[in-house]
Each structure stands twice: as structure tokens, then as C-alpha cells.
Write an enzyme that holds these catalytic residues in place. Structure first.
Site, short mmCIF file in Angstrom:
data_model
loop_
_atom_site.label_atom_id
_atom_site.label_comp_id
_atom_site.label_asym_id
_atom_site.label_seq_id
_atom_site.Cartn_x
_atom_site.Cartn_y
_atom_site.Cartn_z
CD GLU A 206 1.59 8.48 4.81
OE1 GLU A 206 2.06 9.62 4.58
OE2 GLU A 206 0.68 7.96 4.12
CE LYS B 92 -11.76 9.47 11.47
NZ LYS B 92 -11.39 10.04 12.81
CG PHE B 93 -10.65 11.72 3.07
CD1 PHE B 93 -10.36 13.07 3.06
CD2 PHE B 93 -10.61 11.02 1.86
CE1 PHE B 93 -10.04 13.72 1.88
CE2 PHE B 93 -10.29 11.67 0.69
CZ PHE B 93 -10.01 13.03 0.70
CD GLU B 94 -14.80 6.16 0.02
OE1 GLU B 94 -15.55 5.67 -0.84
OE2 GLU B 94 -13.83 5.56 0.52
CG ASP C 238 9.75 8.36 -2.65
OD1 ASP C 238 8.75 7.73 -3.05
OD2 ASP C 238 10.33 9.21 -3.35
CG ASP D 226 -1.33 16.10 -3.04
OD1 ASP D 226 -2.07 16.69 -3.86
OD2 ASP D 226 -0.70 16.70 -2.16
CD GLU E 266 -2.88 1.25 2.31
OE1 GLU E 266 -3.80 2.09 2.26
OE2 GLU E 266 -2.72 0.45 3.26
CE LYS F 67 -2.77 26.54 -7.13
NZ LYS F 67 -1.88 27.50 -6.43
CG ASP G 71 -11.49 12.82 -3.01
OD1 ASP G 71 -10.34 12.86 -3.50
OD2 ASP G 71 -11.83 13.51 -2.01
#
Length: 235
Positions: A90, A214-216, A117, A140, A65, A144, A176
């Protein structure tokens, strides 16, 4: 040399980073995770190529992951699949501490963690054709246009992932941000050696094995969509 390795594939990945290092305060639980969990479950990039059968003490289906955030989905997946092994990467230390603390609390032992990384880990620490799944959830999006080159999903990244997946292994991505979903689809549909698992060649419904974070859930309440993509290594 692996049959998939070409002069292009052997070249180092681009130096552009797909993430930004963010400072963050550590909670007591996160500090506990790092202090007690890292010596047991942490892995170092400097150790180089790993024999993950030896690391985990068994042969098992293996998931890699990229960017597990605060580790909630990782914990849920690992708890639901005790016969499978998970390697999480992470860069943000509070998230690493949170995952490790969750492992200690839930007494999970089928996860190992890198804090660096993910591209370097894939390139230097993971044997070719050794992974059953690679997960990239909510990276992320670099909204832009001038920052689009920072998006992790690029043609050379797709080939690095393919090199590390077993034949039949699956890359599962979710985002998303619709423009990024379209970018992912464009890159992956053009990537050699993969097959899109969506019936219509587009996106798939959310698979049951991907936990809803929770974010989703917050995004769903705000009317945001989520796009899932799965591509299988064919050869």
C-alpha cells in the site's frame, strides 16, 4: 531464465502510475503501528528479491495483496487463515500504519508489509512462480476515458502477475465500478495462460474468503453492485 520470461516480459512495466499519492493525517494508532510495527513487519523495496520462506520462518500458502487500503480486509483474512502468509502493499502511509496497528492489537504475525508501488515489488522482490494468490480489491477505476490508461489492469500487468503465480495459482479481483469490471474481464479473457473460473466465462459470486468492507457495505446500501473475477494460471 523462467520459461515464461520473454523479451516483452523482461521489459520494465510502464511508468504511468495507477495510483495518486494522497496526503492524510495520521491517528495515534496509525503512528503507533508505524513506530512499533514497521521494524517487525515492514519490508523495503531496496532489499530486492526476497526468500519469503525465510522472511516468515516457514513454508505456507502465500497471498500477495495489491493496495490494501486501511487494511481491514487483510487483517480479517489473515486472522481467519493463521496457516497462510500474506504480503500486503500500500502506498498510503495512514493505511500502512492502520494495518500494522491492527496486527499489533490482534497479535497477528502472518503479514508482511511494503509501502511503495506494488508493481515494483512484484517485479523486483517476488520470485517467479512463488505466489498462491494475488488479490486486487477495489483499485482506483480512473473513470474518465482519458485516464483509462492509468488502470492497473492492463495486458502487461496480467503477464507480470502470471509470471509470479504458481501454476494453479489464482488472481482474484473485485470492483464496484461496472465499466472497470468489464475492462478487467476483457483484458483477462484475452490474457494467455489463464482460465476464467466463472462457469459462464464472466463474473463469480462473492467468494466467502473475501471480507465485506465498510466501503462495500455502504455501496450496497446505495444500490451499488460489486463484481468479482477469478482467473487461474494454467501454465
Amino acid at each position: 531464465m523462467n520459461e515464461e520470461t520473454t523479451p516483452d516480459a523482461a521489459r520494465p512495466m510502464r511508468a504511468i502510475k495507477s495510483f495518486v499519492m494522497r496526503a492524510g493525517r495520521m491517528t495515534e494508532g496509525q503512528q503507533r503501528g508505524l513506530q512499533l510495527g514497521w521494524p517487525r513487519f515492514g519490508l523495503e523495496l531496496a532489499a530486492g528479491l526476497q526468500d519469503f520462506d525465510e522472511v516468515f520462518g516457514r513454508q505456507a500458502p502465500r497471498t500477495f495483496e495489491i493496495g490494501f487500503g486501511m487494511g481491514q480486509a487483510t487483517l480479517e483474512m489473515a486472522a481467519a487463515a493463521p496457516d497462510e502468509d500474506f504480503i500486503g502493499v500500500e502506498v498510503h502511509r495512514p493505511g500502512v500504519g492502520a494495518l500494522l496497528n491492527g496486527m499489533l492489537t490482534q497479535q497477528l504475525e502472518n503479514i508482511r508489509v511494503y509501502s511503495c508501488d506494488a508493481l515494483e515489488v512484484l517485479r523486483d522482490c517476488v520470485a517467479d512462480a512463488s505466489l498462491d494468490r494475488v488479490l486486487l480489491f477495489f483499485p482506483d477505476p480512473w473513470h474518465k476515458a482519458r485516464h483509462n490508461k492509468r488502470r492497473i489492469v492492463q495486458p502487461e500487468w496480467a503477464q507480470l502477475v502470471r509470471q509470479k503465480l504458481k501454476v494453479g495459482g489464482v488472481l482474484h479481483m473485485a470492483t464496484d465500478w461496472q465499466p472497470y469490471a468489464e475492462h478487467m474481464l476483457e483484458v483477462m479473457n484475452a490474457a494467455p495462460g489463464y482460465r476464467n473460473l466463472a462457469v459462464d466465462g464472466g463474473y463469480i459470486p462473492r467468494p466467502v474468503e473475501r471480507p465485506v468492507t465498510k466501503f462495500e457495505r455502504r455501496g450496497e446500501r446505495l444500490g451499488h453492485g460489486v463484481w468479482d473475477l477469478k482467473f487461474r494460471r494454467e501454465h
